[in-house]
Scaffold this motif. Structure first.
Motif, PDB file in Angstrom:
ATOM      1  N   ILE A   1       0.853  -1.196   0.156  1.00  0.00           N
ATOM      2  CA  ILE A   1      -0.058   0.043   0.091  1.00  0.00           C
ATOM      3  C   ILE A   1       0.813   1.245   0.048  1.00  0.00           C
ATOM      4  O   ILE A   1       1.852   1.256   0.499  1.00  0.00           O
ATOM      5  CB  ILE A   1      -0.818   0.002   1.336  1.00  0.00           C
ATOM      6  N   ALA A   2       0.555   2.325  -0.716  1.00  0.00           N
ATOM      7  CA  ALA A   2       1.355   3.584  -0.798  1.00  0.00           C
ATOM      8  C   ALA A   2       1.366   3.981   0.456  1.00  0.00           C
ATOM      9  O   ALA A   2       0.571   3.896   1.317  1.00  0.00           O
ATOM     10  CB  ALA A   2       0.520   4.405  -1.733  1.00  0.00           C
TER      11      ALA A   2
ATOM     12  N   GLY B   1      -5.329  -2.298  -2.629  1.00  0.00           N
ATOM     13  CA  GLY B   1      -5.503  -1.060  -2.220  1.00  0.00           C
ATOM     14  C   GLY B   1      -7.266  -1.106  -1.884  1.00  0.00           C
ATOM     15  O   GLY B   1      -7.666  -0.677  -0.993  1.00  0.00           O
TER      16      GLY B   1
ATOM     17  N   VAL C   1      -1.383  -3.988  -7.257  1.00  0.00           N
ATOM     18  CA  VAL C   1      -1.554  -2.887  -6.416  1.00  0.00           C
ATOM     19  C   VAL C   1      -2.648  -2.237  -6.212  1.00  0.00           C
ATOM     20  O   VAL C   1      -3.230  -1.789  -5.100  1.00  0.00           O
ATOM     21  CB  VAL C   1      -0.138  -1.861  -6.483  1.00  0.00           C
ATOM     22  N   SER C   2      -3.398  -1.918  -7.124  1.00  0.00           N
ATOM     23  CA  SER C   2      -4.471  -1.455  -7.165  1.00  0.00           C
ATOM     24  C   SER C   2      -5.649  -2.166  -6.378  1.00  0.00           C
ATOM     25  O   SER C   2      -6.286  -1.794  -5.626  1.00  0.00           O
ATOM     26  CB  SER C   2      -5.122  -1.086  -8.785  1.00  0.00           C
TER      27      SER C   2
ATOM     28  N   HIS D   1       4.441   1.013  -2.174  1.00  0.00           N
ATOM     29  CA  HIS D   1       3.937   0.030  -3.091  1.00  0.00           C
ATOM     30  C   HIS D   1       4.923  -0.262  -4.136  1.00  0.00           C
ATOM     31  O   HIS D   1       4.769  -1.163  -4.883  1.00  0.00           O
ATOM     32  CB  HIS D   1       2.723   0.767  -3.886  1.00  0.00           C
TER      33      HIS D   1
ATOM     34  N   THR E   1      -4.062   4.332  -3.093  1.00  0.00           N
ATOM     35  CA  THR E   1      -3.285   3.240  -3.767  1.00  0.00           C
ATOM     36  C   THR E   1      -4.134   2.645  -4.974  1.00  0.00           C
ATOM     37  O   THR E   1      -3.958   2.037  -5.943  1.00  0.00           O
ATOM     38  CB  THR E   1      -3.040   1.973  -2.669  1.00  0.00           C
TER      39      THR E   1
END
Length: 988
Positions: free
Chosen positions: A224-225, A309, A305-306, A228, A282
């Motif tokens: 998560i950002a 999130g 990654v998306s 990421h 994210t």
């Protein structure tokens, strides 16, 4: 529960051997182990083992309860749900490895063990109830990820990606460890079940800080950002690693922890602020980044990654409906993303590229693969009737009606999820188009390839079976979502109790606002793909918020520069200066603490007997003499006298074990020092700057006085009865031994000894590494052969140089003493449990005997008499001690529990056998291995280096002599020519 754990442990140990014996087919055999575990977990749900009023499966092994380190395993519905993902996808990925790799090199054996061990670590993580125990498995997954991502270790990109993944996830893990410790001390609860089932509101400042730190570990593990960036970089790993670790298993660890804690921790104000904000951000950022990638794996990486999130933001809400939707999303993501990675692996495996600019027409040539990809990509995009649609519908419905997000927060989150889902639809279509469409030559992402790269005859079945199974499950669970609703509802019932009116997973809920949002998402995403040229123009050449990857490099560079500056300012390269700083700190800090604190009355007795005073006086004289001698050997002898004097004082105080150990350690230390001193000048270098002599002298005097004062006050500060009073009785009752010192070392405090002998192994390896540098310091272990050496006293073959340098007295002494010393070593080893001695003392005596053989006969004698690799001796000893310590755990007892038995022996009587003897045998072997390593390094190898140096010098001298001889021959020929040459003969 533990049977599955042990089966995975055994499979991990056997994996390298299986690959070595049967090759790539070993992956198919290894896949049977997690598959069997998966079937067992499914049977638990089928039998209704979890749910309201059902107790989870638990196993507790007591181990260091005072330090909260009991091993607590707990399999409830949530742990079982994640076990299904870990074991099920793990089995399919292992089967996929069978077809993915073309050959079975040595590194593939390591890879097989690491992949199986990763299943073990993830399974151990989700069934661990003790938070400290869970953290151990948490960090094991980070280490294994580092090793697996760096599979292609010859590539700089793989090494960098592996290091980056390790740095980021380990840093998050360390923050989580601090949070766990804070949380444990603040609440007094160290297990997840206590923490989530206590119903206590965590409203203290320490608890809030601890929650944020725990989230730092969970969110960094799930990419998560702003952490990421390690996940796209980890795509340098082989595709099976991406399909398992970075889509279905490792990144799910953070989701698991958030799902475990969110029903309790969502009431803390910072919980939603951190998790939902970062999760939605994210999702949007990862989706937008996926639309600009030209590598198929990077498209999937940023889409992962998306999706992570998305899942985190939903799971973190903490309500019943949100957790149901989050778990459904987790299942759906594991199925479609693992499948997509496997498909990309098949494309890369057979075509040799993942660059979308070089791929065209794969759909026409391989329609089956295209169909699989289309189905799972549609599930990722949320197209009915696939399970991805069911999960996304549940998430939108939960957010629409979520009472915990009333007002603007809920609306903002809904807008973010809808926008992120539109991006999901767009990058799903882009993936299908770039991977399988026939693109025109003029297309910006097409390479103009008229014929497809992939051909049917190059596709092995093992590459298709696993993605086919996952695709079928996506379809089946989409049409019949109640199959997955059963385990999810069991978890919800365990947390909130049975709810007949609760929301369930359904394919069709009627005409609802969520269905309208799904239709909008599909339409908007399709339009984005249709107008992909416009979207590409909106993409920045550089990330709008900057590159996290560059930021990572900048942080490392900054820390490196800071480290260099700090080191340059504190470490000036002067050993005396560094030692002076250390000694000053050791002298001043405790002294200030002593003067500032409370002090007790000091009672001192000069000596118990005058003999102690005489020995102390001799030690003082020897210590002063050591500082005055310029001859190194003389100074060494004086230092040794102080050690021998200390052993005599131990003996006078009735501590024969300490005295014996001190004598042996002092003797072996002098031998080692002599090995080093023979390579140094005989005399020490007198410092030219006399100004530094006096301050050094005063520093040594001051340090000695302070240490004596501190020791005096410390010994007089005791107010409680020392534990040493009870040790002899405990040694007899618990360890069944009369020698309290030995029983203490190998039984009562055996864990300390295990740590210390591990340090000895590290020291031995370090010494060898310093001497050998980049050379291999292992040597072949050969079977000893008896040789007839005639009148030779020792075992090595006659050698002219050695014979000349040998002393007859040393030869005879060695021949007489060696067998006696080995017998004495065996006596100390076996008698040490009830009399002075033990494995350490016995090992030191045997080591001295070995050193004596080397001193008498040199390198040849040492290698002939002991043809054993020291690494094997060390490894065997450490394995023996560690095994003895851990074996009691498999019988439900604490580590290092000793077993005692009396065995009748004819003509001798009853002989007592204690299991601690095996632990002591490990200590015995490690001490011998340490000395073998030191003699091999500081003795034999330095001898070889010296012989090589002398040989090079002799070769240089011969070459110089040959050149001089040639030069003299030329000069002589020229002189002869000049002597008999008549001018003008050439002209005539």
């Amino acid at each position: 529960m533990l049977i599955v754990f042990l089966a995975l442990l055994i499979a991990t140990a056997l994996a390298p051997l299986l690959v070595q014996v049967v090759g790539r087919a070993a992956f198919g055999i290894l896949a049977l182990v997690p598959a069997a575990g998966f079937a067992w977990v499914v049977s638990l749900f089928a039998r209704g083992r979890f749910g309201a009023g059902k107790e989870p499966l638990t196993t507790t092994i007591e181990w260091m309860p005072a330090a909260h380190l009991n091993l607590v395993f707990r399999l409830d519905a949530l742990a079982a749900i994640f076990s299904l993902i870990i074991l099920g996808v793990g089995a399919l990925v292992l089967l996929y490895c069978w077809g993915y790799f073309d050959s079975a090199p040595k590194r593939l054996r390591e890879f097989a063990g690491e992949m199986t061990c990763f299943s073990l670590a993830m399974y151990g993580l989700v069934i661990s109830d003790n938070m400290l125990q869970m953290y151990v498995f948490w960090e094991i997954t980070s280490v294994l990820s580092f090793m697996l991502v760096g599979y292609y270790r010859e590539r700089a990109s793989s090494r960098r990606a592996a290091g980056q993944a390790l740095m980021v996830t380990t840093l998050g893990g360390l923050a989580m460890l601090v949070g766990i410790v804070l949380l444990g001390f603040d609440t007094g609860m160290w297990t997840l079940s206590e923490l989530t089932g206590s119903g206590v509101l965590l409203d203290s400042t320490a608890a809030r800080v601890a929650v944020v730190l725990v989230l730092a570990g969970a969110l960094s593990k799930s990419a998560i950002a702003p952490t990421h960036f390690w996940l796209p970089g980890a795509m340098a790993a082989p595709t099976p690693v991406s399909a398992y670790l970075h889509s279905a298993a490792m990144v799910k660890a953070g989701i698991y922890l958030v799902a475990r804690l969110s029903p309790t921790f969502h009431e803390i104000g910072s919980w939603h602020l951190v998790t939902i904000t970062l999760g939605v951000f994210t999702m949007l950022m990862g989706g937008w980044m996926a639309l600009r990638q030209v590598d198929l794996k990077l498209i999937l990486a940023y889409s992962t990654v998306s999706q992570l999130g998305f899942i985190i933001s939903v799971v973190a809400i903490g309500s019943r409906e949100a957790l149901m939707a989050g778990l459904a999303l987790t299942f759906a993501h594991s199925m479609f993303k693992a499948t997509l990675f496997m498909i990309v692996g098949a494309i890369d495996h057979t075509s040799g590229t993942r660059d979308v600019r070089k791929i065209s027409g794969l759909g026409r040539k391989h329609p089956y693969l295209a169909v699989l990809a289309t189905v799972v990509a549609a599930s990722m995009a949320g197209i009915p009737p696939l399970f991805g649609f069911v999960a996304k519908e549940a998430a939108l419905t939960a957010v629409l009606h979520e009472e915990l997000l009333t007002g603007m927060p809920g609306k903002i989150m809904l807008v973010g999820l809808v926008a992120g889902s539109v991006l999901t639809m767009a990058y799903s279509l882009r993936f299908l188009y770039e991977a399988f469409a026939t693109k025109p030559a003029s297309h910006p992402s097409g390479g103009g390839i008229s014929e497809p790269i992939l051909t049917m005859d190059r596709m092995v079945p093992q590459l298709i079976i696993s993605p086919t199974v996952l695709t079928l499950t996506t379809i089946v669970f989409g049409v019949f979502p109640r199959l997955l609703d059963v385990p999810i509802q069991a978890d919800l019932e365990q947390m909130w109790g049975a709810d007949a009116e609760g929301v369930h997973l359904e394919l069709w809920h009627g005409l609802t606002p969520a269905l309208a949002l799904s239709a909008f998402i599909i339409l908007a995403g399709a339009i984005m793909h249709w107008q992909r040229g416009v979207v590409s123009q909106l993409q920045f050449e550089q990330p709008a918020l900057g590159s996290a990857d560059y930021a990572y490099d900048a942080v490392l560079d900054g820390l490196r520069r800071l480290s260099l500056k700090t080191t340059a300012s504190t470490q000036r390269g002067s050993l005396p200066l560094n030692q002076s700083v250390i000694f000053l700190t050791l002298m001043l800090v405790p002294l200030v603490a002593l003067l500032a604190g409370e002090r007790t009355d000091v009672r001192m007795v000069l000596w118990d007997t005058p003999l102690q005073g005489i020995i102390a006086l001799i030690m003082i004289i020897a210590a002063i003499a050591a500082t005055r001698f310029n001859n190194r050997l003389s100074a060494l002898i004086m230092v040794g006298m102080t050690g021998y004097g200390l052993s005599m004082i131990f003996a006078l105080y009735g501590a024969p074990d300490l005295a014996l150990t001190q004598v042996l350690v002092e003797t072996i230390s002098m031998v080692i020092f002599m090995l080093v001193l023979r390579k140094l000048p005989v005399e020490t270098v007198v410092p030219t700057d006399k100004k530094l002599v006096r301050p050094r002298a005063w520093l040594s005097v001051g340090l000695g006085v302070v240490i004596v004062v501190l020791s005096t006050f410390a010994s007089n500060a005791r107010s409680a009865t020392p534990i040493s009073v009870y040790i002899p009785e405990l040694a007899k009752e618990i360890g069944h031994g009369a020698n309290a010192v030995n029983v203490l070392l190998v039984d009562l405090r055996g864990w300390d000894t295990l740590g210390e002998i591990s340090v000895l192994v590290i020291v031995a390896t370090g010494v060898a590494s310093i001497v050998f540098r980049n050379r291999d310091f292992t040597r072949d272990t050969v079977r000893p052969v008896l040789r007839d050496n005639g009148s030779q006293w020792l075992a090595s073959l006659p050698h002219t140089d050695i014979q000349r340098s040998r002393s007859l007295m040393v030869d005879v002494t060695t021949r007489l003493l060696f067998p006696s010393m080995m017998v004495l070593a065996a006596y100390f080893f076996f008698a040490g449990h009830n009399a002075p001695g033990g494995g350490f003392a016995g090992g030191l005596v045997a080591a001295l005997a070995i050193a004596l053989r080397y001193l008498a006969g040199g390198r040849e004698e040492f290698e002939v008499a002991f043809p054993i690799d020291a690494n094997r001796v060390l490894g065997t000893g450490l394995l023996l001690s560690a095994g003895t310590a851990l074996i009691p755990m498999f019988f439900g007892k604490t580590p290092l529990t000793s077993h005692y038995r009396e065995i009748p022996v004819p003509w001798i009587g009853d002989v007592t056998v204690v299991s601690a003897l095996a632990f002591d045998a490990g200590v015995f072997l490690i001490v011998i291995g340490l000395v073998l390593h030191i003699i091999e390094s500081l003795g034999s190898q330095l001898d070889r280096d010296e012989e090589m140096r002398k040989q090079r010098a002799r070769d240089r001298r011969r070459r110089m002599e040959r050149r001089k001889a040639k030069l003299r021959a030329k000069q002589h020929a020229a002189a002869q020519h000049a002597k008999y040459h008549v001018p003008g003969e050439e002209d005539s």
